[in-house]
Design a protein around this motif. Structure first.
Motif, PDB file in Angstrom:
ATOM      1  N   UNK A   1       2.336  -5.014 -43.141  1.00 52.74           N
ATOM      2  CA  UNK A   1       1.997  -5.278 -42.091  1.00 52.74           C
ATOM      3  C   UNK A   1       1.364  -3.891 -41.176  1.00 52.74           C
ATOM      4  N   UNK A   2       1.720  -3.107 -41.006  1.00 53.40           N
ATOM      5  CA  UNK A   2       1.638  -1.799 -40.286  1.00 53.40           C
ATOM      6  C   UNK A   2       0.393  -1.340 -40.784  1.00 53.40           C
ATOM      7  N   UNK A   3       0.451  -1.390 -42.163  1.00 55.33           N
ATOM      8  CA  UNK A   3      -0.757  -1.071 -43.073  1.00 55.33           C
ATOM      9  C   UNK A   3      -1.867  -1.312 -42.347  1.00 55.33           C
ATOM     10  N   UNK A   4      -2.260  -2.688 -42.240  1.00 52.77           N
ATOM     11  CA  UNK A   4      -2.932  -4.075 -42.031  1.00 52.77           C
ATOM     12  C   UNK A   4      -3.376  -3.398 -41.047  1.00 52.77           C
ATOM     13  N   UNK A   5      -2.799  -3.252 -39.700  1.00 49.14           N
ATOM     14  CA  UNK A   5      -2.882  -3.020 -38.718  1.00 49.14           C
ATOM     15  C   UNK A   5      -3.348  -1.982 -37.649  1.00 49.14           C
ATOM     16  N   UNK A   6      -3.473  -1.042 -38.658  1.00 46.27           N
ATOM     17  CA  UNK A   6      -3.392  -0.004 -38.567  1.00 46.27           C
ATOM     18  C   UNK A   6      -5.004  -0.053 -38.937  1.00 46.27           C
ATOM     19  N   UNK A   7      -5.226  -0.195 -40.127  1.00 50.35           N
ATOM     20  CA  UNK A   7      -6.329  -0.286 -40.569  1.00 50.35           C
ATOM     21  C   UNK A   7      -7.408  -1.426 -39.653  1.00 50.35           C
ATOM     22  N   UNK A   8      -6.782  -2.456 -39.145  1.00 49.83           N
ATOM     23  CA  UNK A   8      -7.852  -3.096 -38.120  1.00 49.83           C
ATOM     24  C   UNK A   8      -8.317  -2.124 -37.340  1.00 49.83           C
ATOM     25  N   UNK A   9      -6.627  -1.067 -37.094  1.00 47.62           N
ATOM     26  CA  UNK A   9      -7.387  -0.410 -35.007  1.00 47.62           C
ATOM     27  C   UNK A   9      -8.256   1.110 -35.202  1.00 47.62           C
ATOM     28  N   UNK A  10      -8.324   1.388 -36.980  1.00 47.70           N
ATOM     29  CA  UNK A  10      -9.677   2.288 -37.681  1.00 47.70           C
ATOM     30  C   UNK A  10     -10.646   1.307 -37.529  1.00 47.70           C
ATOM     31  N   UNK A  11     -10.984   0.488 -38.504  1.00 48.17           N
ATOM     32  CA  UNK A  11     -12.301   0.184 -38.312  1.00 48.17           C
ATOM     33  C   UNK A  11     -12.248  -0.404 -37.266  1.00 48.17           C
ATOM     34  N   UNK A  12     -11.838  -1.076 -36.345  1.00 49.49           N
ATOM     35  CA  UNK A  12     -12.788  -0.572 -34.570  1.00 49.49           C
ATOM     36  C   UNK A  12     -12.921  -0.040 -34.072  1.00 49.49           C
ATOM     37  N   UNK A  13     -12.470   1.383 -33.988  1.00 46.85           N
ATOM     38  CA  UNK A  13     -12.579   2.584 -33.575  1.00 46.85           C
ATOM     39  C   UNK A  13     -13.702   3.224 -33.945  1.00 46.85           C
ATOM     40  N   UNK A  14     -14.080   3.138 -35.195  1.00 44.04           N
ATOM     41  CA  UNK A  14     -15.236   3.859 -36.168  1.00 44.04           C
ATOM     42  C   UNK A  14     -15.845   3.305 -36.446  1.00 44.04           C
ATOM     43  N   UNK A  15     -16.612   2.435 -36.215  1.00 45.66           N
ATOM     44  CA  UNK A  15     -17.126   1.007 -36.668  1.00 45.66           C
ATOM     45  C   UNK A  15     -17.827   0.414 -37.862  1.00 45.66           C
ATOM     46  N   UNK A  16     -19.347   0.032 -38.273  1.00 46.24           N
ATOM     47  CA  UNK A  16     -19.151  -0.284 -39.803  1.00 46.24           C
ATOM     48  C   UNK A  16     -18.996   0.702 -40.925  1.00 46.24           C
ATOM     49  N   UNK A  17     -18.874   2.266 -40.357  1.00 46.48           N
ATOM     50  CA  UNK A  17     -18.915   3.327 -41.575  1.00 46.48           C
ATOM     51  C   UNK A  17     -17.995   3.628 -42.164  1.00 46.48           C
ATOM     52  N   UNK A  18     -16.289   2.317 -41.277  1.00 46.95           N
ATOM     53  CA  UNK A  18     -15.435   3.230 -41.971  1.00 46.95           C
ATOM     54  C   UNK A  18     -15.184   2.112 -43.097  1.00 46.95           C
ATOM     55  N   UNK A  19     -15.521   1.440 -43.280  1.00 52.17           N
ATOM     56  CA  UNK A  19     -15.391   0.539 -43.934  1.00 52.17           C
ATOM     57  C   UNK A  19     -15.372   0.788 -45.509  1.00 52.17           C
ATOM     58  N   UNK A  20     -15.998   2.638 -46.216  1.00 49.44           N
ATOM     59  CA  UNK A  20     -15.696   2.744 -47.232  1.00 49.44           C
ATOM     60  C   UNK A  20     -14.585   3.735 -47.307  1.00 49.44           C
ATOM     61  N   UNK A  21     -14.107   4.108 -45.943  1.00 48.52           N
ATOM     62  CA  UNK A  21     -13.042   5.174 -45.602  1.00 48.52           C
ATOM     63  C   UNK A  21     -11.658   4.488 -45.419  1.00 48.52           C
ATOM     64  N   UNK A  22     -11.609   3.204 -44.973  1.00 48.08           N
ATOM     65  CA  UNK A  22      -9.943   2.235 -45.285  1.00 48.08           C
ATOM     66  C   UNK A  22     -10.502   0.718 -46.105  1.00 48.08           C
ATOM     67  N   UNK A  23     -10.732   1.034 -47.706  1.00 51.86           N
ATOM     68  CA  UNK A  23     -11.204   0.000 -47.836  1.00 51.86           C
ATOM     69  C   UNK A  23      -9.455  -0.785 -47.941  1.00 51.86           C
ATOM     70  N   UNK A  24      -9.733  -2.315 -48.566  1.00 49.22           N
ATOM     71  CA  UNK A  24      -8.892  -3.446 -48.920  1.00 49.22           C
ATOM     72  C   UNK A  24      -8.552  -2.581 -50.051  1.00 49.22           C
ATOM     73  N   UNK A  25      -7.616  -3.176 -51.397  1.00 46.51           N
ATOM     74  CA  UNK A  25      -7.497  -3.595 -52.320  1.00 46.51           C
ATOM     75  C   UNK A  25      -8.500  -3.759 -53.246  1.00 46.51           C
TER      76      UNK A  25
END
Length: 653
Positions: free
Chosen positions: A403-427
């Motif tokens: 749960x923590x990983x999913x929430x933080x990933x969402x927060x990072x994607x929101x903050x960084x925009x589309x460029x973060x898709x390759x930084x924090x991908x799902x498995x």
């Protein structure tokens, strides 16, 4: 804005002149342009506001997107009104032809950004959003009764239907789950700021025309309440702000309460609520004495350090040292100390175990005592989050929950925009990538995370994955990336590479030397003639740079305060001489080959070797270093900035 506006602007004459020229204007667009420019304190010696480049940019990119509802088809009307106003200013003798043309050109340049701002869900306010909904429903936004009736009917719709009508949802399948909630939060924040900004501008204009009127300009605000009692003045501004509001909608119109989202919302809405809660939870300890932040966002950064390790367990002691600015070797890897009790209160590892965990030699009891406050603070924070399912800790072992990983990933994607898709991908996303995309992303990940994810990708690909992976690692790329890509080889289980894949790789001009070395480590003897000399040079670049980096790190860990690095590390000298002895042409020829193999990585070896006792080698190294320095390439080497090891190492002040 509407015809009841308190601003004294001759809109009718402006519209009539445009009609006479055969270029009729949209009345609502023209009124918004005139009114917002006037409130921006544009000069009005022509009787109408006079645009400038700065005012035009503020109007199109800030003010109209804050206050005006309009469909995309209506947007050219606002640009046309602004251009017509520039023409009027020219006809009145306030602009020459050159300045007029320049200003019109600038307006057309700004038009694209205006369209983006007016159509972006992240630039909405609640009044604008509801104004758009009213327009789409054919409701007259200037009729209070019609607006009220529509709002009552809209509020009676099912939650999901209302939420869909707002249009916040992302169309990207790989986007943040909470993107709609984030866009809604931005809408609320912009709405909160919009009304005070408009009030301040109206008040400034009303006051200025009384106490410091500009020559040649008439009144802009009728019956301004200067000198009246506070309650009368407040009533006047409230009344006229409502008139100025583009569609008469109150700023407080907003989405349903959180309780409704909790009962009826889908995963996106629930994720948004969870992120809001996480933000509140992080804010509370940030303000409390025992867990206070030294820098804003420090607690979020701590969670990020957990997230970037791809969900693997981390050591509390190591994270506490990083938070406390200890110089922890970046490449050091160690599992959390198993001797720390799994239950009971947290205890830091003893000095010997702490040295192992941190990669810092010969730590003492005093060092351990220094680290205790940071570790205790970290544990208090993480255990509070653990109670809500965000983190989990057993002794010294700390990690994010799913749960923590999913929430933080969402927060990072929101903050960084589309460029973060390759930084924090799902498995699942990562397993679907091709080799080039995997390598381009994984080269920037921490080594442990890269090892796990690349290993998972190879397991999913089977034996067919090795060839495209090696091709991606050796592919041409920007100057600072080749060595990063090749460093992924150290994250692989080299013993798992099939023999046939290694033999096929021998002829590769980049990785042939690595393949040859790996086969030798297996006790095999590949044909030396199969490996290009360039591939051996690449292998030596990486090997010698590893020696230089290790020597530099060791110096930084053990040197006295203000002790500079030696001009030539003894380890680099010895390793280079050993390689040069077996290289055709010796040291100078090897330096030439290293530079050709990787100019970026070999440059700082060349700087060191410019102090080599062999004159020919030193001169060739100086040439290579000078060529690198004049090439415009930069890289931080940290050579003359020694760092202290544990004891005098760290505090942020």
């Amino acid at each position: 804005m509407n015809t009841a506006t308190p601003l004294l602007l001759d809109l009718d004459s402006f519209l009539a002149r445009a009609e006479e020229r055969g270029t009729p204007l949209d009345a609502r667009a023209a009124e918004a342009v005139l009114g917002l420019l006037a409130l921006g304190e544009a000069r009005r010696q022509t009787g109408l506001p006079e645009p400038t480049e700065e005012l035009a940019e503020e109007l199109l990119h800030i003010l109209l997107p804050l206050y005006v509802s309009a469909t995309e088809e209506e947007l050219p009307g606002f640009v046309a009104a602004l251009v017509a106003l520039i023409d009027h200013t020219r006809e009145a003798g306030r602009l020459n032809a050159k300045r007029q043309a320049k200003l019109v050109t600038r307006v057309h340049e700004l038009a694209e950004g205006f369209t983006q701002a007016m159509t972006s869900p992240r630039r909405l306010t609640w009044p604008r959003l509801y104004g758009n909904l009213l327009c789409a429903a054919g409701v007259d936004a200037t009729d209070p009764r019609a607006v009220r009736d529509w709002l009552e009917a809209f509020a009676a719709r099912p939650y999901a239907e209302r939420h869909a009508a707002y249009g916040f949802a992302s169309s990207s399948p790989n986007g943040p789950l909470a993107e709609a909630a984030y866009a809604e939060a931005l809408c609320a924040e912009r709405s909160r700021r919009a009304r005070p900004l408009l009030a301040a501008r109206l008040e400034a204009v009303a006051l200025a025309q009384q106490v410091r009127p500009r020559p040649g300009e008439g009144l802009l605000v009728a019956d301004a309440p200067v000198g009246k009692p506070d309650d009368e003045r407040d009533d006047w501004y409230d009344e006229h702000l409502q008139v100025l509001a583009c569609h008469g909608l109150d700023e407080g119109v907003s989405a349903g309460p959180s309780a409704e989202a909790w009962r009826e919302g889908g995963p996106a809405e629930l994720t948004g609520l969870a992120l809001n809660l996480l933000g509140v939870l992080l804010t509370q300890p940030a303000e409390e004495e025992e867990t206070a932040e030294e820098y804003d966002g420090e607690h979020l950064l701590t969670l990020y350090l957990l997230c970037e390790q791809a969900g693997m367990t981390q050591s509390v002691a190591r994270m506490a040292a990083l938070n406390d600015m200890w110089f922890v070797p970046p490449g050091h890897e160690s599992d959390p100390d198993a001797s720390v009790p799994a239950t009971e209160d947290y205890e830091l590892p003893d000095p010997q175990a702490l040295s192992t965990v941190l990669g810092l030699p010969a730590l003492t009891a005093s060092d351990r005592t220094d680290l205790l406050p940071s570790a205790a603070r970290l544990v208090r924070l993480m255990d509070r989050l653990a109670a809500l399912g965000v983190t989990e800790r057993t002794g010294d072992a700390l990690s994010l929950t799913p749960l923590g990983s999913a929430l933080l990933r969402d927060a990072l994607l929101l903050g960084l925009g589309g460029e973060a898709a390759d930084v924090f991908p799902t498995r699942e996303q990562m397993l679907a990538w091709d080799a080039e995309r995997l390598v381009a992303a994984a080269q920037w990940w921490p080594k442990r995370a890269a090892r796990q994810t690349v290993g998972d990708w190879l397991a999913a690909q089977g034996t067919d994955g090795w060839t495209p992976l090696f091709a991606a690692i050796s592919a041409a790329c920007p100057e600072d990336e080749p060595a990063r890509r090749r460093a992924l080889l150290t994250a692989l289980d080299a013993m798992a590479v099939p023999d046939e894949a290694l033999y096929a790789l021998l002829a590769n001009p980049v990785l042939g030397g690595w393949a040859e070395h790996t086969l030798h480590a297996r006790g095999q003897a590949p044909d030396p003639s199969a490996v290009p000399l360039s591939a051996r040079a690449v292998y030596l670049v990486d090997a010698l740079e590893a020696v230089r980096s290790a020597a530099s790190l060791d110096h930084r860990m053990t040197a006295a305060a203000n002790e500079e690095e030696p001009e030539l590390f003894a380890e680099v000298h010895a390793a280079f001489d050993e390689a040069a002895a077996a290289w055709p042409g010796g040291g100078p020829a090897l330096l030439t080959a290293l530079t050709a193999a990787d100019p970026y990585t070999s440059a700082f070896l060349s700087e060191q070797l410019s102090h080599h006792p062999d004159r020919a080698t030193a001169e060739q190294a100086r040439r290579a270093w000078r060529a690198f320095e004049t090439s415009g390439t930069t890289r931080s080497q940290g050579r003359k900035k020694p760092a202290k090891r544990a004891g005098g190492k760290r505090k942020r002040r």
